[in-house]
Design a protein around this motif. Structure first.
Motif, PDB file in Angstrom:
ATOM      1  N   LEU A 148       0.810  -1.142   0.153  1.00 28.90           N
ATOM      2  CA  LEU A 148      -0.063   0.066  -0.172  1.00 28.90           C
ATOM      3  C   LEU A 148       1.006   1.206   0.065  1.00 28.90           C
ATOM      4  N   LEU A 149       0.358   2.225  -0.627  1.00 24.61           N
ATOM      5  CA  LEU A 149       1.075   3.505  -0.838  1.00 24.61           C
ATOM      6  C   LEU A 149       0.602   4.471   0.546  1.00 24.61           C
ATOM      7  N   ARG A 150       1.402   5.091   1.107  1.00 27.26           N
ATOM      8  CA  ARG A 150       1.170   6.185   2.148  1.00 27.26           C
ATOM      9  C   ARG A 150       1.057   7.206   1.636  1.00 27.26           C
ATOM     10  N   PHE A 158      -8.717   5.472  -9.421  1.00 23.65           N
ATOM     11  CA  PHE A 158      -9.263   4.674  -8.403  1.00 23.65           C
ATOM     12  C   PHE A 158      -8.330   4.166  -7.482  1.00 23.65           C
ATOM     13  N   VAL A 159      -8.873   4.492  -6.042  1.00 25.21           N
ATOM     14  CA  VAL A 159      -7.761   3.990  -5.073  1.00 25.21           C
ATOM     15  C   VAL A 159      -8.563   2.932  -4.091  1.00 25.21           C
ATOM     16  N   GLY A 160      -8.104   2.000  -3.378  1.00 23.60           N
ATOM     17  CA  GLY A 160      -8.563   1.050  -3.090  1.00 23.60           C
ATOM     18  C   GLY A 160      -8.113   1.013  -1.411  1.00 23.60           C
ATOM     19  N   GLU A 161      -8.810   0.614  -0.761  1.00 20.35           N
ATOM     20  CA  GLU A 161      -8.846   0.225   0.794  1.00 20.35           C
ATOM     21  C   GLU A 161      -8.150   1.275   1.587  1.00 20.35           C
ATOM     22  N   VAL A 162      -8.807   2.537   1.219  1.00 20.92           N
ATOM     23  CA  VAL A 162      -8.400   3.677   1.855  1.00 20.92           C
ATOM     24  C   VAL A 162      -8.521   3.579   3.313  1.00 20.92           C
ATOM     25  N   TRP A 215      -4.511   1.509  -1.903  1.00 19.14           N
ATOM     26  CA  TRP A 215      -3.869   0.713  -3.106  1.00 19.14           C
ATOM     27  C   TRP A 215      -4.241   1.523  -4.344  1.00 19.14           C
ATOM     28  N   CYS A 216      -3.435   1.808  -5.145  1.00 21.26           N
ATOM     29  CA  CYS A 216      -3.497   2.381  -6.465  1.00 21.26           C
ATOM     30  C   CYS A 216      -2.443   1.944  -7.404  1.00 21.26           C
ATOM     31  N   GLU A 217      -2.728   1.575  -8.691  1.00 23.21           N
ATOM     32  CA  GLU A 217      -1.782   1.135  -9.621  1.00 23.21           C
ATOM     33  C   GLU A 217      -1.688   2.252 -10.966  1.00 23.21           C
ATOM     34  N   GLY A 218      -2.403   3.331 -10.671  1.00 24.66           N
ATOM     35  CA  GLY A 218      -2.234   3.937 -12.047  1.00 24.66           C
ATOM     36  C   GLY A 218      -1.445   5.452 -11.579  1.00 24.66           C
ATOM     37  N   GLY A 219      -1.317   5.664 -10.341  1.00 19.24           N
ATOM     38  CA  GLY A 219      -0.552   7.013 -10.108  1.00 19.24           C
ATOM     39  C   GLY A 219       0.775   6.986 -10.440  1.00 19.24           C
ATOM     40  N   LEU A 220       1.429   7.154 -11.738  1.00 19.65           N
ATOM     41  CA  LEU A 220       2.636   6.730 -11.907  1.00 19.65           C
ATOM     42  C   LEU A 220       3.697   7.941 -11.605  1.00 19.65           C
ATOM     43  N   ASP A 246     -12.247   9.848  12.432  1.00 22.31           N
ATOM     44  CA  ASP A 246     -12.637   9.970  13.946  1.00 22.31           C
ATOM     45  C   ASP A 246     -12.190   8.582  14.614  1.00 22.31           C
ATOM     46  N   HIS A 247     -11.690   7.593  13.945  1.00 25.17           N
ATOM     47  CA  HIS A 247     -11.348   6.266  14.514  1.00 25.17           C
ATOM     48  C   HIS A 247      -9.942   5.751  14.037  1.00 25.17           C
ATOM     49  N   VAL A 248      -9.140   6.348  14.090  1.00 24.01           N
ATOM     50  CA  VAL A 248      -7.833   6.007  13.735  1.00 24.01           C
ATOM     51  C   VAL A 248      -7.479   5.058  14.651  1.00 24.01           C
ATOM     52  N   GLY A 249      -6.781   3.881  14.129  1.00 21.76           N
ATOM     53  CA  GLY A 249      -6.470   2.829  14.965  1.00 21.76           C
ATOM     54  C   GLY A 249      -7.153   1.604  15.423  1.00 21.76           C
ATOM     55  N   SER A 250      -8.581   1.790  14.624  1.00 19.30           N
ATOM     56  CA  SER A 250      -9.686   0.861  14.794  1.00 19.30           C
ATOM     57  C   SER A 250      -9.938   0.418  13.484  1.00 19.30           C
ATOM     58  N   ARG A 251     -10.814  -0.848  13.309  1.00 16.84           N
ATOM     59  CA  ARG A 251     -11.273  -1.189  12.111  1.00 16.84           C
ATOM     60  C   ARG A 251     -12.177   0.123  11.397  1.00 16.84           C
ATOM     61  N   ARG A 252     -12.739   0.666  12.010  1.00 20.24           N
ATOM     62  CA  ARG A 252     -13.452   1.773  11.579  1.00 20.24           C
ATOM     63  C   ARG A 252     -12.695   3.015  10.734  1.00 20.24           C
ATOM     64  N   ALA A 253     -11.586   3.118  10.822  1.00 17.78           N
ATOM     65  CA  ALA A 253     -10.540   3.876  10.203  1.00 17.78           C
ATOM     66  C   ALA A 253     -10.627   3.544   8.864  1.00 17.78           C
ATOM     67  N   VAL A 254     -11.066   2.436   8.286  1.00 15.89           N
ATOM     68  CA  VAL A 254     -11.148   2.003   7.009  1.00 15.89           C
ATOM     69  C   VAL A 254     -12.405   2.664   6.228  1.00 15.89           C
ATOM     70  N   ALA A 255     -12.048   3.713   5.365  1.00 13.79           N
ATOM     71  CA  ALA A 255     -13.168   4.411   4.444  1.00 13.79           C
ATOM     72  C   ALA A 255     -13.539   3.606   3.347  1.00 13.79           C
ATOM     73  N   GLY A 256     -12.904   2.728   2.748  1.00 19.24           N
ATOM     74  CA  GLY A 256     -13.034   1.693   1.819  1.00 19.24           C
ATOM     75  C   GLY A 256     -12.433   2.162   0.404  1.00 19.24           C
ATOM     76  N   ASN A 257     -13.095   1.954  -0.583  1.00 20.73           N
ATOM     77  CA  ASN A 257     -12.838   2.159  -2.002  1.00 20.73           C
ATOM     78  C   ASN A 257     -13.158   3.494  -2.692  1.00 20.73           C
ATOM     79  N   GLY A 258     -12.369   4.145  -3.249  1.00 23.85           N
ATOM     80  CA  GLY A 258     -12.895   5.479  -3.634  1.00 23.85           C
ATOM     81  C   GLY A 258     -12.231   6.064  -5.104  1.00 23.85           C
ATOM     82  N   HIS A 259     -12.176   7.287  -5.052  1.00 26.21           N
ATOM     83  CA  HIS A 259     -11.666   8.155  -6.286  1.00 26.21           C
ATOM     84  C   HIS A 259     -10.844   8.938  -5.706  1.00 26.21           C
ATOM     85  N   LEU A 260      -9.575   9.469  -6.332  1.00 26.04           N
ATOM     86  CA  LEU A 260      -8.794  10.543  -6.054  1.00 26.04           C
ATOM     87  C   LEU A 260      -9.066  11.470  -7.386  1.00 26.04           C
TER      88      LEU A 260
END
Length: 272
Positions: free
Chosen positions: A44-46, A91-95, A117-122, A63-77
């Protein structure tokens, strides 16, 4: 891809959920670390989203850093222009939000550090987006001095920004003559850089691999077949495009294969 609102001054990115079109995640002034190679051994990228005002699902995750609820999911940058309009999106995954800090960009803003996760941001693409954003991608040949990896990044932005830059302009009609300058064609990527420019002007796109070239020749990408392509300095191009490509029934030099694909789809190539 478009946002439901426009960004303000200095906001170069927007984020939205991929799973819910109404879930807008907010704007950011910068996305430091996005256009970088994936660190060795990492999946994963940081990315540091500077000057961010998180909203929706991203705010809940912050609001939930450090817990499972810190996962926003898949999105778009989404890359924004100077007026806040969308130019293209990744497309960005597992944000997942891993850190929140006050931002120097403004009293009501935060800097969010996320993994994704993103494979397109070269690497190299950010510079090209800046050229599009500022209207400075406006001269032929601006890709000539790029390193090979940066030419591929150039093509990725040409593809992703195509709709924004064409602004609904229709394909050139059948019968058009295009001129391909072969002096700077040294490999497959540089061929596509030159062809995109020939068909659609500076920063134009007309394929970035053999399958994409075939798709572009079917229409909807700037040119309508039949058309004529004057390939200037073609002898120099032939001497450089010698890579052997394996097809279903034979091996063929890249230069010859490109001519075949163009010809089969109705492009008359005049070697000059």
């Amino acid at each position: 891809m478009g946002t439901s609102r426009r960004g303000g001054e200095g906001q170069r990115y927007a984020l939205t959920s991929d799973e819910d079109d109404s879930d807008f995640w907010g704007f950011a002034h910068d996305a430091e670390g996005f256009f970088t190679p994936l660190p060795e051994g990492e999946d994963l990228l940081r990315v540091r989203l500077e000057g961010c005002l998180p909203q929706g699902g991203l705010l809940k995750s912050a609001d939930h850093v450090g817990s499972r609820r810190a996962v926003a999911g898949n999105g778009h940058l989404i890359c924004l222009d100077g007026d806040g309009a969308a130019m293209g999106a990744y497309f960005v995954g597992e944000v997942t939000v891993v850190d929140v800090a006050p931002s120097a960009r403004g009293a009501d803003l935060v800097d969010l550090t996320v993994t994704l996760w993103c494979e397109g941001g070269l690497p190299g693409a950010e510079r090209v987006w800046d050229l599009v954003r500022t209207g400075r991608l406006n001269r032929p040949g601006m890709w000539h001095e790029l390193a090979p990896a940066d030419r591929h990044a150039w093509l990725s932005v040409a593809l992703m920004s195509r709709g924004y830059r064409r602004k609904g302009r229709p394909d050139a009609p059948a019968g058009r003559v295009f001129t391909l300058d072969g002096r700077h064609i040294v490999d497959e990527d540089s061929f596509y850089c030159a062809l995109g420019e020939a068909v659609d002007g500076p920063g134009g796109y007309f394929g970035w691999n053999l399958d994409a070239l075939d798709d572009c020749l079917c229409g909807g990408w700037g040119a309508t077949t039949p058309f004529t392509l004057h390939w200037d300095f073609s002898a120099a191009s032939r001497a450089r495009l010698t890579e052997v490509v394996q097809t279903a029934d034979r091996d063929v030099a890249l230069f010859d294969l490109l001519l075949e694909i163009l010809g089969e789809r109705g492009a008359r190539v005049v070697l000059r």
